[in-house]
Design an enzyme around this catalytic site. Structure first.
Site, PDB file in Angstrom:
ATOM      1  N   CYS A 170      42.046  16.344  38.012  1.00 33.73           N
ATOM      2  CA  CYS A 170      40.589  16.211  38.032  1.00 33.73           C
ATOM      3  C   CYS A 170      39.996  17.103  39.124  1.00 33.73           C
ATOM      4  O   CYS A 170      40.629  17.359  40.156  1.00 33.73           O
ATOM      5  CB  CYS A 170      40.212  14.751  38.280  1.00 33.73           C
ATOM      6  SG  CYS A 170      38.431  14.436  38.299  1.00 33.73           S
TER       7      CYS A 170
ATOM      8  N   CYS B 262      37.564   7.470  39.361  1.00 34.30           N
ATOM      9  CA  CYS B 262      37.155   8.774  38.825  1.00 34.30           C
ATOM     10  C   CYS B 262      35.717   8.727  38.321  1.00 34.30           C
ATOM     11  O   CYS B 262      35.379   7.904  37.462  1.00 34.30           O
ATOM     12  CB  CYS B 262      38.095   9.175  37.688  1.00 34.30           C
ATOM     13  SG  CYS B 262      37.659  10.733  36.879  1.00 34.30           S
TER      14      CYS B 262
ATOM     15  N   HIS C 258      43.040   9.842  38.245  1.00 37.77           N
ATOM     16  CA  HIS C 258      42.963   9.075  39.494  1.00 37.77           C
ATOM     17  C   HIS C 258      41.986   7.916  39.330  1.00 37.77           C
ATOM     18  O   HIS C 258      41.001   8.008  38.600  1.00 37.77           O
ATOM     19  CB  HIS C 258      42.543   9.968  40.664  1.00 37.77           C
ATOM     20  CG  HIS C 258      41.136  10.491  40.571  1.00 37.77           C
ATOM     21  ND1 HIS C 258      40.074   9.888  41.207  1.00 37.77           N
ATOM     22  CD2 HIS C 258      40.613  11.549  39.907  1.00 37.77           C
ATOM     23  CE1 HIS C 258      38.961  10.573  40.948  1.00 37.77           C
ATOM     24  NE2 HIS C 258      39.256  11.576  40.160  1.00 37.77           N
TER      25      HIS C 258
ATOM     26  N   ARG D  10      38.136  14.765  46.332  1.00 38.92           N
ATOM     27  CA  ARG D  10      39.018  13.920  47.149  1.00 38.92           C
ATOM     28  C   ARG D  10      40.469  13.975  46.697  1.00 38.92           C
ATOM     29  O   ARG D  10      41.305  13.230  47.204  1.00 38.92           O
ATOM     30  CB  ARG D  10      38.526  12.464  47.069  1.00 38.92           C
ATOM     31  CG  ARG D  10      37.086  12.266  47.514  1.00 38.92           C
ATOM     32  CD  ARG D  10      36.567  10.903  47.063  1.00 38.92           C
ATOM     33  NE  ARG D  10      36.536  10.794  45.614  1.00 38.92           N
ATOM     34  CZ  ARG D  10      36.241   9.673  44.947  1.00 38.92           C
ATOM     35  NH1 ARG D  10      35.978   8.557  45.618  1.00 38.92           N
ATOM     36  NH2 ARG D  10      36.228   9.663  43.621  1.00 38.92           N
TER      37      ARG D  10
ATOM     38  N   ASP E 235      37.713  16.321  41.138  1.00 34.40           N
ATOM     39  CA  ASP E 235      37.225  15.499  42.246  1.00 34.40           C
ATOM     40  C   ASP E 235      37.642  16.084  43.599  1.00 34.40           C
ATOM     41  O   ASP E 235      38.812  16.412  43.808  1.00 34.40           O
ATOM     42  CB  ASP E 235      37.784  14.076  42.095  1.00 34.40           C
ATOM     43  CG  ASP E 235      37.073  13.070  42.984  1.00 34.40           C
ATOM     44  OD1 ASP E 235      37.089  13.258  44.213  1.00 34.40           O
ATOM     45  OD2 ASP E 235      36.519  12.095  42.457  1.00 34.40           O
TER      46      ASP E 235
END
Length: 212
Positions: free
Chosen positions: A42, A101, A98, A46, A44
């Site tokens: 992803c 998400c 994750h 983080r 993302d």
């Protein structure tokens, strides 16, 4: 939170630290790449997989997008996959979602046909509909979203196995092993998904020649 100038300053500090440990670090790093892993994850911010696994540069060839989607008509992804498999000869392909998400949450809560993002996430809504009864049986919304995250990874794994790039490699007998992960941002741990190899082989999703 870092600002723009922090990024440039800290880059120089990082370079100095690396050179202090090994004066040839960047010389060696620049020679070539031979990563053992293709990581499909992803976007993302983080989710830095090298941080989660304490890996050095050169370990992962990476493709990322919102909610780690795999489409058979995505030329960006297909080019990445082909290069990783045919040229780099990666040993493992990891499809990773994750928990927490944003893409999964958006698909669950407010996915419509009114935006590019909604169109991108529509396949996740389809997964949710297909597993409606399983998800409905879970006690809380958080549990349902977590399970949808896992189901999404399993769906993308199916897509990987169905691609001709992968099926052709399996037919040769020399192919990367394929894995599904969930990164749990709430505790930092990696959860390896159990792939139903026997069931998927019986359905033709995974070629019979593939050995995990």
């Amino acid at each position: 939170m870092q600002n723009y100038n922090d990024l440039l300053r800290e880059n120089l500090e990082w370079v100095e630290k690396k050179l202090d440990l090994d004066k040839d670090y960047f010389k060696n790093l620049s020679k070539s790449q031979k990563p053992p892993f293709l990581y499909i994850g992803c976007s993302d911010s983080r989710m830095p997989i090298d941080t989660f696994t304490q890996s050095e540069p050169g370990s992962f060839f990476i493709h990322r997008n919102i909610a780690n989607q795999i489409f058979s008509n995505d030329m960006n992804f297909l080019a990445t996959l082909e290069y990783a498999v045919e040229q780099l000869e990666v040993e493992h392909i990891i499809v990773s979602g994750h928990y927490e998400c944003g893409g999964i949450k958006t698909a669950h809560e407010k996915c419509t046909n009114s935006s590019i993002i909604s169109s991108w996430l529509m396949p996740i809504k389809k997964i949710e509909v297909e597993h409606k009864e399983e998800l409905k049986a879970l006690a809380t919304k958080d549990e349902r979203i977590d399970r949808l995250t896992e189901l999404n990874v399993l769906e993308q794994l199916k897509h990987i196995f169905e691609l001709s790039i992968i099926r052709n490699r399996i037919a040769t007998g020399k192919y990367p092993k394929i894995h599904g992960w969930i990164l749990d941002i709430r505790n930092g741990k990696i959860k390896e998904m159990e792939i139903p190899f026997k069931d998927w082989k019986s359905k033709g999703i995974i070629p019979k020649e593939y050995e995990a």
